[in-house]
Scaffold this motif. Structure first.
Motif, mmCIF file in Angstrom:
data_model
loop_
_atom_site.group_PDB
_atom_site.id
_atom_site.type_symbol
_atom_site.label_atom_id
_atom_site.label_comp_id
_atom_site.label_asym_id
_atom_site.label_seq_id
_atom_site.Cartn_x
_atom_site.Cartn_y
_atom_site.Cartn_z
ATOM 1 N N CYS A 79 1.866 6.060 -5.990
ATOM 2 C CA CYS A 79 2.073 4.606 -6.115
ATOM 3 C C CYS A 79 2.874 4.086 -4.908
ATOM 4 O O CYS A 79 3.802 4.742 -4.437
ATOM 5 N N HIS A 80 2.480 2.916 -4.437
ATOM 6 C CA HIS A 80 3.224 2.272 -3.339
ATOM 7 C C HIS A 80 3.525 0.816 -3.748
ATOM 8 O O HIS A 80 3.585 -0.057 -2.892
ATOM 9 N N THR A 81 3.653 0.622 -5.033
ATOM 10 C CA THR A 81 3.815 -0.672 -5.741
ATOM 11 C C THR A 81 2.484 -1.434 -5.748
ATOM 12 O O THR A 81 1.518 -0.998 -5.112
ATOM 13 N N PHE A 94 0.036 9.577 3.197
ATOM 14 C CA PHE A 94 -0.560 8.397 3.827
ATOM 15 C C PHE A 94 -0.113 7.167 3.049
ATOM 16 O O PHE A 94 -0.309 7.106 1.833
ATOM 17 N N ASP A 95 0.475 6.220 3.732
ATOM 18 C CA ASP A 95 0.944 4.984 3.082
ATOM 19 C C ASP A 95 -0.014 3.828 3.366
ATOM 20 O O ASP A 95 -0.625 3.764 4.440
ATOM 21 N N ASP A 96 -0.099 2.922 2.421
ATOM 22 C CA ASP A 96 -0.729 1.598 2.592
ATOM 23 C C ASP A 96 -2.254 1.554 2.429
ATOM 24 O O ASP A 96 -2.843 0.478 2.587
ATOM 25 N N SER A 97 -2.886 2.647 2.128
ATOM 26 C CA SER A 97 -4.339 2.695 1.833
ATOM 27 C C SER A 97 -5.188 1.775 2.714
ATOM 28 O O SER A 97 -5.986 0.998 2.209
ATOM 29 N N SER A 123 1.832 -4.703 -4.688
ATOM 30 C CA SER A 123 1.536 -5.546 -3.514
ATOM 31 C C SER A 123 2.472 -5.267 -2.347
ATOM 32 O O SER A 123 2.836 -6.172 -1.612
ATOM 33 N N HIS A 124 2.888 -4.007 -2.196
ATOM 34 C CA HIS A 124 3.857 -3.661 -1.157
ATOM 35 C C HIS A 124 5.160 -4.426 -1.374
ATOM 36 O O HIS A 124 5.745 -5.013 -0.442
ATOM 37 N N ASP A 125 5.611 -4.396 -2.603
ATOM 38 C CA ASP A 125 6.804 -5.175 -2.979
ATOM 39 C C ASP A 125 8.080 -4.435 -2.617
ATOM 40 O O ASP A 125 8.242 -3.258 -2.960
#
Ligand SMILES: [Zn+2]
Length: 262
Positions: A171-173, A93-96, A175-177
């Motif tokens: 981890c997805h960075t 799952f991405d982006d919480s 701030s979505h960087d």
């Protein structure tokens, strides 16, 4: 010298095979494995949305077709614990966003959010479907709904709870960087800041990274410290694969059809 050491690590890692960590017999029981990719769980169904009903039916379909769920990091053990005759699947799952994990006003887990659905499915099939999934979370963006599942008052509880239930935080960075658009120093900072915040809430080592929009940094040494990096597309993974380029399948109807004939 440091450069060569890093290069060596990448060469070794780029040849990862499940046959290296588990019996050949087990690796032979499946020839490839899927890593599914979800974004929003909510209505209506769309390019970046899977409805609660469709998510439930995805789980049913996987269960009925002999799949058994794992966290992404379980790749590193060669899917230890895979029951005989079953095939591994990884849900990511991405982006919480809040639809992935929501508490209702009275503090009850929302049965329509992804975690609520996973929990209910696990309770229905306690042995055959453990609660396993990898959540690639964002810490702080200009969209509060995506900052560690929204609901700031529940952040600590949610992350602890995911860990307690046996699921993985990735981890997805920070701030979505997009790591290709910023300097190597900024990319490193984004990843380090993310890990620092997550370490306040969970004790598990964060080994998995999802690159925002799938873009790699120019300097790959930025990714040092992560053992597994997922892309945004690509299909099934063969048993011999590159752990820094793990392919995924977006869990939307067209991709289900294309890769699973469903
Ligand atoms: Zn994302």
């Amino acid at each position: 010298m440091k450069k060569y050491a890093i290069l060596l690590v990448f060469v070794v890692l780029s040849n990862f095979s499940l046959t290296m960590v588990e019996s050949k017999e087990k690796a032979d029981s499946f020839r490839s494995f899927p890593v599914l990719e979800y974004h929003h769980i909510g209505r209506p169904e769309g390019r970046w949305h899977r409805t609660p009903e469709n998510f439930r039916s995805d789980l049913e379909w996987l269960y009925n077709h002999g799949y058994y769920p794992f966290n992404l990091r379980d790749i590193l053990t060669g899917f230890k614990g895979l029951p005989p005759g079953k095939k591994p699947v990884i849900l990511t799952f991405d982006d919480s966003s809040t639809g992935q994990f929501r508490y209702l006003p009275e503090g009850k887990l929302d049965p329509e959010c992804a975690v609520g659905i996973l929990k209910a499915f696990h309770e229905k099939h306690p042995k055959e479907w453990p609660m396993r999934a990898t959540f690639f979370v964002l810490i702080e963006t200009n969209c509060p709904e995506r900052n560690l599942f929204g609901q700031p008052e529940y952040v600590a509880q949610k992350l602890r709870q995911l860990e307690e239930w046996g699921m993985e935080i990735g981890c997805h960075t920070y701030s979505h960087d997009r790591l290709d658009k910023i300097s190597s120093a900024a990319a490193r900072r984004s990843l380090e800041r993310s890990l620092k915040v997550l370490s306040k809430f969970v004790s598990q080592e964060i080994v998995s990274l999802s690159l925002p929009q799938g873009f790699y940094p120019k300097d790959l040494s930025v990714l040092k410290g992560f053992k597994l990096v997922v892309e945004v597309a690509g299909g099934m993974n063969p048993v011999k694969f590159n752990p820094l380029h793990i392919k995924r399948i977006q869990a939307i109807d067209s991709e289900w059809k294309r890769f699973f004939g469903r």
